[in-house]
Design an enzyme around this catalytic site. Structure first.
Site, PDB file in Angstrom:
ATOM      1  N   GLY B  11       0.881  -1.173   0.000  1.00 32.45           N
ATOM      2  CA  GLY B  11       0.000   0.000   0.000  1.00 32.45           C
ATOM      3  C   GLY B  11       0.906   1.205   0.000  1.00 32.45           C
ATOM      4  O   GLY B  11       1.462   1.562   1.009  1.00 32.45           O
ATOM      5  N   CYS B  12       1.077   1.797  -1.131  1.00 29.06           N
ATOM      6  CA  CYS B  12       2.243   2.645  -1.367  1.00 29.06           C
ATOM      7  C   CYS B  12       1.837   4.032  -1.817  1.00 29.06           C
ATOM      8  O   CYS B  12       0.679   4.391  -1.827  1.00 29.06           O
ATOM      9  CB  CYS B  12       3.112   2.021  -2.433  1.00 29.06           C
ATOM     10  SG  CYS B  12       3.346   0.252  -2.239  1.00 29.06           S
ATOM     11  N   GLY B  13       2.839   4.811  -2.198  1.00 28.62           N
ATOM     12  CA  GLY B  13       2.605   6.122  -2.790  1.00 28.62           C
ATOM     13  C   GLY B  13       3.323   6.206  -4.112  1.00 28.62           C
ATOM     14  O   GLY B  13       4.423   5.666  -4.254  1.00 28.62           O
TER      15      GLY B  13
END
Lengths: 248, 359
Positions: B11-13
């Site tokens: 769950g990243c940017g």
């Protein structure tokens, strides 16, 4: 009025400054240069007015219980997550899951909103959460909605996207979705909701919200009412009952 | 390098920019955008892809190699020398040390001309060499293999990775950036994003639940999944569908995130048959699960969501620049004054092309 310069300030520090200001009795706080700070005003339980210049980060006003926030710009995802009381006014667009699990208060957005707006909204006695969207909504509008009022106006008629995206009202089992005009039938979860014209009683509950929306964003109420509204109502209070084994 | 077991979920940017007019900007330009997304990530992976960064070697394959130790590096280098004319070999410039970056592998880059016979398809042949190094040479990984582009990645926060690799010293017309939050596997350098093959690169927020099916499907076509992270299959699927099978980007995306059957049935005649055929032909290429990805290549950049928008993605434009990111604020940290910001429809790609790109 208290002004807080938010540019480059980490969200924890910004929220501490905001809480200190309202604890000190500030009734109006302006946050200048906001960009992406999360959780602004989260859990605040005061009657202060908070103006936000810029784009606040995710979960604006989460668990909020009283303040009136006005965003002069776009808002991101998770606006008003589980908020209980107060108001959030957005002059631009707002993102996904706006009003997630909202239990009271109101959110008014001038522009468009993203996916899953009003998901799991609920009402209890005189706690009735309300969301008014001036533009259009993407998919899953009012998903699993259990109570409260969602209003979708689609006032920007130069926009040719459907009023709401697909799966509108999926799993809805309480509350009301009011739509100015009609939704394309294939975008409505017809197994869970039915559409009908509004009644006088519906109109009475809509009227103060439309008036407030028009006053905030400089629309003519007559222009809003020019197009007839319809209402989505739940087919069942247990829309997924058939998915479970019967009680025997 | 600490190499873990199977796949990763994250769950990243992410953020990317494309200057459609090929205007080159420093890699430092994208860094404030990914730094703003710091809290979406946890320091277990950061990376960047830049396009147009090696104009002096534009006709050569630029291989970025990471190796566990000198033995792996010697083995990989011998292999490369046997297969390619090595025009230039050097260390990838980095800071000597950075407080946020540790367990640094050996990092070298090679500018290569393939030694192949005329009957070989050059790109397939180069990919086979990449696969060989990654699968057969223990402790060596090619993490970038395109022309006039490069990937830079490490275990660490993205903004630290940028400093470590001295990203501001490169100039490119397209940059993508990623901060990782792995939730299913350990982090290692090869598992940071972007994932690349030739000039294709992918950064990804989400999870590819269909990884197993996709991987087995790709193995039939000679792709070897060696990097222990689900995102890897996305790059290979794009390579298979676009470069090898010749699908357009739109069509490839319609195969990877195929519309639901109920929407296919409602599509206009003609289109309906195409969508049906795509779903049937590429059933094993269907990418299931929540994802937002940025796919960059020499000709442009594509932002792409799963069909029901289970991960955030927003797009914006300023002049000839296209931006796509996890959050609007991230884009505004790079360019505060935007011409247009919009929320793309899930499952439909945002396609940015260079003005002079062959399509």
């Amino acid at each position: 009025m208290t002004t807080i310069e938010a540019q480059g300030v980490y969200y924890r520090e910004l929220n501490e400054q905001l809480r200190a200001a309202v604890r000190g009795g500030a009734k109006e706080v302006v946050l200048e240069g906001v960009n992406g700070q999360r959780y602004i005003a989260a859990g605040l339980a005061v009657r202060a007015k908070i103006a936000i210049k810029g784009v606040p980060g995710n979960d604006l006003g989460a668990f909020m219980n009283g303040p009136r926030i006005e965003v002069f710009g776009n808002a991101q995802d998770g606006v008003g997550n589980t908020m209980n009381e107060g108001a959030i006014i957005v002059h631009g667009d707002a993102g996904d899951v706006l009003g997630y699990g909202m239990r009271g208060g109101k959110i008014l957005v001038r522009g468009d909103v993203g996916y899953r707006v009003g998901i799991h909204m609920k009402a209890f006695k005189d706690q009735v959460p309300r969301i008014v969207v001036g533009g259009r909504a993407q998919d899953f509008f009012g998903e699993y909605m259990a109570g409260g009022i969602l209003v979708l106006l689609g006032l920007d008629e130069s926009n040719h996207r459907p009023l709401a995206g697909a799966y509108c009202g999926t799993g809805l089992h309480g509350g009301a979705i009011y739509v100015r005009g009609a939704l394309p039938e294939h975008n409505v979860a017809t197994e869970h909701v039915r559409s009908r014209p509004i009644t006088d009683e519906d109109e009475a509950s809509l009227r103060p919200l439309i008036e407030e929306f028009c006053e905030l964003f400089a629309y003519e109420p007559d222009e809003v009412w020019r197009v007839p509204f319809s209402r989505l109502t739940p087919v069942s209070h247990r829309p997924f009952a058939a998915n479970y084994a019967p009680n025997v | 390098m600490n190499r873990p077991y199977e796949k990763n979920i994250s769950g990243c940017g992410l953020i990317g920019l494309l200057n459609r007019d090929r205007r080159r900007v420093s890699g430092g330009v994208i860094v404030p955008g990914i730094r703003l997304l710091h809290d979406r990530t946890n320091g277990l992976g950061g990376g960047f892809a830049g396009y147009g960064i090696y104009p002096e070697y534009a006709e050569l394959y630029a291989f970025h190699l990471m190796c566990d130790d000198a033995a792996a590096q010697i083995a990989a280098e011998e292999f490369l020398q046997a297969k390619f004319a090595v025009e230039q070999a050097e260390e990838i410039p980095t800071l000597k040390r950075h407080p946020g970056i540790s367990n640094v592998p050996l990092l070298r880059r090679y500018f290569l001309a393939p030694k192949i016979s005329p009957e070989e398809t050059e790109e397939d042949w180069v990919i086979a060499q990449v696969m060989h190094v990654n699968a057969k040479i223990d402790g060596a990984f090619v993490f970038s293999s395109g022309k006039n582009m490069g990937a830079f990645k490490a275990v660490g926060y993205a903004e630290d990775v940028a400093e470590f690799f001295r990203l501001e010293e490169y100039e490119g017309y397209c940059w993508t950036a990623h901060g990782r939050f792995p939730t299913n596997t350990q982090a290692w350098w090869g598992g940071a994003h972007p994932f690349t093959l030739l000039d294709y690169s992918v950064v990804h927020n989400g999870e590819i639940s269909s990884y197993g099916i996709n991987r087995r499907y790709l193995e039939q076509y000679g792709y070897r999944c060696t990097l222990h992270t689900d995102t890897e299959v996305m790059v290979y699927l794009l390579d298979l569908l676009i470069r090898r099978h010749g699908l357009s980007i739109e069509t490839a995306c319609a195969a990877l995130a195929a519309p639901f059957w109920r929407d296919i049935e409602r599509a206009p005649e003609g289109e309906r048959e195409v969508l049906r055929a795509l779903r049937m032909t590429y059933g094993s290429a269907l990418v299931n699960g929540p994802f937002a990805i940025l796919f960059a290549h020499s000709g442009g950049m594509v932002g792409f969501n799963d069909r029901i928008k289970l991960r955030p993605m927003i797009a914006a434009e300023k002049g000839k620049t296209l931006y796509v990111a996890s959050e609007e604020a991230s884009i505004r940290q790079v360019e505060p004054d935007l011409d247009r910001v919009w929320m793309p429809k899930a499952g439909e790609p945002v396609i940015g092309c260079l003005e002079d790109a062959r399509t």
